[in-house]
Design an enzyme around this catalytic site. Structure first.
Site, PDB file in Angstrom:
ATOM      1  N   GLY A  20      -4.353  10.366  57.631  1.00  0.00           N
ATOM      2  CA  GLY A  20      -3.629   9.340  56.910  1.00  0.00           C
ATOM      3  C   GLY A  20      -2.529   8.491  57.531  1.00  0.00           C
ATOM      4  O   GLY A  20      -1.487   8.200  57.062  1.00  0.00           O
ATOM      5  N   GLY A  21      -3.047   8.086  58.806  1.00  0.00           N
ATOM      6  CA  GLY A  21      -1.921   7.315  59.666  1.00  0.00           C
ATOM      7  C   GLY A  21      -2.025   5.909  59.427  1.00  0.00           C
ATOM      8  O   GLY A  21      -1.215   5.182  60.147  1.00  0.00           O
ATOM      9  N   GLY A  76       2.147   4.342  55.238  1.00  0.00           N
ATOM     10  CA  GLY A  76       3.151   5.070  54.675  1.00  0.00           C
ATOM     11  C   GLY A  76       3.649   5.991  55.720  1.00  0.00           C
ATOM     12  O   GLY A  76       4.009   5.358  56.834  1.00  0.00           O
ATOM     13  N   TYR A 105       8.489  21.560  47.215  1.00  0.00           N
ATOM     14  CA  TYR A 105       8.353  22.446  45.875  1.00  0.00           C
ATOM     15  C   TYR A 105       7.374  23.481  46.527  1.00  0.00           C
ATOM     16  O   TYR A 105       6.586  24.138  45.447  1.00  0.00           O
ATOM     17  CB  TYR A 105       8.057  21.704  44.587  1.00  0.00           C
ATOM     18  N   LYS A 130      -0.157  22.679  48.545  1.00  0.00           N
ATOM     19  CA  LYS A 130       1.003  22.548  49.530  1.00  0.00           C
ATOM     20  C   LYS A 130       1.577  23.931  49.843  1.00  0.00           C
ATOM     21  O   LYS A 130       1.816  24.562  51.309  1.00  0.00           O
ATOM     22  CB  LYS A 130       2.079  21.750  49.137  1.00  0.00           C
ATOM     23  N   GLY A 180      11.594  15.205  51.248  1.00  0.00           N
ATOM     24  CA  GLY A 180      12.331  15.050  49.992  1.00  0.00           C
ATOM     25  C   GLY A 180      11.620  13.617  49.693  1.00  0.00           C
ATOM     26  O   GLY A 180      10.541  13.067  50.062  1.00  0.00           O
TER      27      GLY A 180
END
Ligand code: COA
Length: 283
Positions: free
Chosen positions: A16-17, A20, A148, A163, A190
């Protein structure tokens, strides 16, 4: 702490590079001397980011893949190793997430997110690790998790489940592959706004304002702040760290502290007056 050769000799794949936070980490790695590969589902995005990565003068490669496909992931590692040399760094960053009431999720929606996040991380990590183990080479993996993983979270059930699994994978393999000098650490970011995440996870500006007020540092993270942490964990500067989960969130995860809500009740000056009045004999 970093020099321009901190990551020289590392051949790092960021899943996913193309955009973002994955892109921010890839750029930092290239800046610090690494050869960098990026993969994702959109070749267009990868090509654009590759142009920026090339500016640092190291080798750059792209590969279009869906990390849910185990065989395709294996082919990717073979191809990228031909182009860059043995891949000895991996960032499992590719993810999927969206807000939904859990009672409205279809099985396919649940499977899509878990497939990308949990199975995708397994596919990449195992294909990466087994090649290094065969070659007797060391390596470093960073898994991007969330704050989370332990508490769970409303409205992101598939992501919370996946996750948490990735964190378990990190710790399991950190122990199991320690003897091969393959390190695995995770980062729990976060709030680091990206176009992809914010469009899926931030319902409207009013909600966003209330959210920001709960972050002790009263701001979102800068992408480069996350990239710096990833560079440290990827580099030999952290050679004795494995199985560690590093939270980087401006203190946001602490928001459940029992009396923290009082910070929201009134401005600090007013609160101080109230506290004064509550003192024995106070007025
Ligand atoms: N709410 C509820 N269900 C949703 C949804 C949403 N916002 N978005 C997708 N789905 C469901 C779809 O309806 C589909 O289920 P169905 O077949 O029962 O109708 C299922 O999820 C798969 O969707 P599809 O778009 O076909 O899958 P995909 O594998 O191409 O996409 C996602 C995966 C759903 C995770 C997509 O959001 C994605 O590609 N995300 C990648 C980027 C991303 O999420 N970035 C943020 C990271 S924080």
């Amino acid at each position: 702490m970093f020099t321009k050769d901190t990551l020289t000799g590392k051949n790092i794949l960021v899943t996913g590079g193309g955009s973002g936070l994955g892109k921010a980490m890839a750029l930092k790695f290239a800046e610090l001397g690494a050869n960098v590969a990026i993969c994702g589902r959109s070749q267009d995005k990868l090509d654009k980011t590759a142009e920026e990565l090339k500016a640092f003068g190291n080798k750059v490669a792209t590969y279009s893949v869906d990390v849910r496909d185990y065989e395709a992931v294996g082919e990717m590692f073979d191809k990228l190793s031909e182009e860059l040399g043995e891949i000895n760094g991996l960032v499992n960053n590719a993810a999927g997430n969206f807000l939904s009431a859990s009672e409205d999720l279809s099985p396919n929606a649940f499977n899509s997110v878990v497939g990308i996040v949990l199975n995708g991380t397994f596919n990449c990590t195992q294909q990466f690790g087994k090649r290094l183990i065969d070659a007797g080479s060391p390596g470093s993996v960073i898994n991007i998790v969330t704050t989370y993983t332990e508490t769970g979270s409303a409205f992101v059930l598939p992501s919370a489940c996946a996750k948490a699994g990735v964190l378990a994978m990190t710790n399991s393999l950190a122990y199991e592959w320690g003897e091969y000098n393959i390190r695995l650490n995770s980062i729990a970011p976060g709030p680091f706004p990206t176009k992809g995440a914010w469009s899926r996870l931030m319902p409207d500006p009013k909600v966003e304002e209330r959210y920001k007020a709960l972050i002790p540092l009263k701001r979102y993270g800068e992408h480069v702040e996350l990239a710096n942490l990833a560079a440290f964990l990827m580099s030999d500067l952290s050679a004795y760290m494995t199985g560690e989960n590093v939270v980087i969130d401006g203190g946001e995860r602490l928001k459940s502290g029992q009396f923290n809500f009082i910070t929201q009740a009134a401005p600090r000056s007013q609160l101080k007056k109230m506290f004064q009045m509550m003192k024995p004999g106070g007025k």
